[in-house]
Scaffold this motif. Structure first.
Motif, PDB file in Angstrom:
ATOM      1  N   HIS A   1     -55.812  26.009 -37.826  1.00 49.58           N
ATOM      2  CA  HIS A   1     -54.470  25.974 -37.227  1.00 49.58           C
ATOM      3  C   HIS A   1     -54.006  27.355 -36.783  1.00 49.58           C
TER       4      HIS A   1
ATOM      5  N   CYS B   1     -51.813  19.453 -31.404  1.00 50.72           N
ATOM      6  CA  CYS B   1     -52.672  19.361 -32.594  1.00 50.72           C
ATOM      7  C   CYS B   1     -52.048  18.364 -33.576  1.00 50.72           C
TER       8      CYS B   1
ATOM      9  N   CYS C   1     -51.126  18.976 -36.392  1.00 50.48           N
ATOM     10  CA  CYS C   1     -50.084  19.661 -37.161  1.00 50.48           C
ATOM     11  C   CYS C   1     -48.762  19.705 -36.396  1.00 50.48           C
TER      12      CYS C   1
ATOM     13  N   ARG D   1     -48.260  21.377 -33.570  1.00 54.64           N
ATOM     14  CA  ARG D   1     -48.192  22.544 -32.691  1.00 54.64           C
ATOM     15  C   ARG D   1     -49.264  22.425 -31.607  1.00 54.64           C
TER      16      ARG D   1
ATOM     17  N   CYS E   1     -54.175  24.773 -31.282  1.00 53.39           N
ATOM     18  CA  CYS E   1     -54.859  25.257 -32.489  1.00 53.39           C
ATOM     19  C   CYS E   1     -56.373  25.225 -32.271  1.00 53.39           C
TER      20      CYS E   1
HETATM   21 ZN   LIG Z   1     -52.765  22.676 -35.735  1.00 49.14          ZN
END
Ligand SMILES: [Zn+2]
Length: 323
Positions: A165, A175, A177, A179, A182
């Motif tokens: 990440h 991604c 996550c 964001r 990554c």
């Molecule tokens: Zn990520």
């Protein structure tokens, strides 16, 4: 004789357990399915049930065991063994150490699964007991772990080593996550397949397009195979992935200054050529004093790394053993 240690590796599909001697040799190992129903509420009792059966079979009384080490997925406080969240097995606020300690009456220590694998590789695998090491795993995702001054580095909130990440494309794709851009969106098996799908839209004729049209799907394995057959889009994907990985490893190595970088996981099995491309990029991006002292190697233990490293965690905590 020193007591054996139990090493456990909890995954989304199976829980692997090993009885490991104090020198890191596996005396017995087995796996049970991970029961994810009802937010994984029976996993701890399942583990204990299979463990007591197996200790009985080996004629080992519970008291002959030094302790239990666990590598678990998700966000973990390794000081308390509390799992904040492990999405792929359904745990939320799970006091893992506490629960297993209560039923086993044995010392229990927990770290995340990536860190356990790194400890295992350094103890009995490609690491060779070095004091400063960085390891990354290329699989469905991209994981990583850091050993610094002989200890695993957890960080303030258990996130140390999460190279998957780190941002490598500021305007990149979304991604898991939440964001963008990554490393994991490019260098994981899923990331490579995503790159391939973009190439399919851009190239009307290539081996890649023919393979996709024939099977309706593309895997990371296909990409490596087709690149070997000379397919240009697939060769480009591999070259770009290796370059981005080499850059990310170089950045990590510049911060840690390790003597070894280990690469493991399913994607790393794709062949020496891919690893060589990553290494070339790593050397290209790195300061000479960082690169010169650092050896890049493939991980060796495969699926056993987690249970062996979980056992090492017990030695680290109870015997104060460092690398
Ligand atoms: Zn990520």
């Amino acid at each position: 004789m020193k007591k054996p240690i139990i090493g456990i590796d909890i995954g989304g599909t199976t829980v692997k357990t090993g009885i490991i001697d104090n020198d890191g040799n596996i005396l017995d190992k087995w796996e049970i399915p991970t029961n994810r129903t009802n937010c994984g509420e029976s996993i701890v009792s399942d583990i204990w049930k299979s463990l007591t059966e197996r200790l009985d079979q080996n004629e080992m009384p519970k008291e002959s065991v030094e302790g239990i080490g666990i590598g678990a997925p998700g966000f973990i406080d390794s000081d308390t063994g509390h799992v904040f969240e492990a999405v792929n097995i359904g745990w939320k606020n799970m006091p893992l150490s506490e629960e297993l300690r209560a039923i086993s009456k044995l010392p229990v220590f927990v770290t995340n699964d990536a860190n356990a694998a790194v400890l295992g590789e350094n103890w009995k695998g490609a690491g060779g007991n070095v004091k400063n090491l960085f390891a990354l795993t290329l699989g469905t995702g991209v994981g990583g772990g850091i050993i610094v001054n002989g200890n695993i580095l957890n960080g303030e909130s258990g996130m140390a080593g999460e190279i998957g990440h780190t941002t490598v494309e500021p305007d990149g794709v979304l991604c898991n996550c939440g964001r963008r851009g990554c490393l994991e969106t490019i260098a994981s098996a899923t990331g490579m397949v995503r790159q391939a799908k973009m190439k399919i839209e851009q190239h009307s004729e290539s081996l890649l397009v023919s393979r996709y049209n024939a099977s309706g799907n593309i895997t990371a394995k296909d990409i490596f195979e087709l690149a070997n057959d000379g397919d240009v889009p697939c060769k480009d994907i591999i070259a770009y992935t290796a370059d981005v990985l080499g850059m990310a490893i170089s950045n990590a190595a510049t911060l840690i200054n390790p003597s070894k970088v280990l690469i493991g996981g399913g994607v790393s099995a794709a062949g020496e050529e891919f690893i060589q491309l990553i290494e070339d990029a790593f050397r290209n991006y790195s300061l000479a004093r960082v690169s010169g002292i650092c050896e890049l190697k493939l991980a060796q233990l495969g699926n056993d790394a987690g249970i062996i490293g979980a056992a090492f965690l017990v030695k680290n905590k109870l015997q104060n053993i460092k690398f």
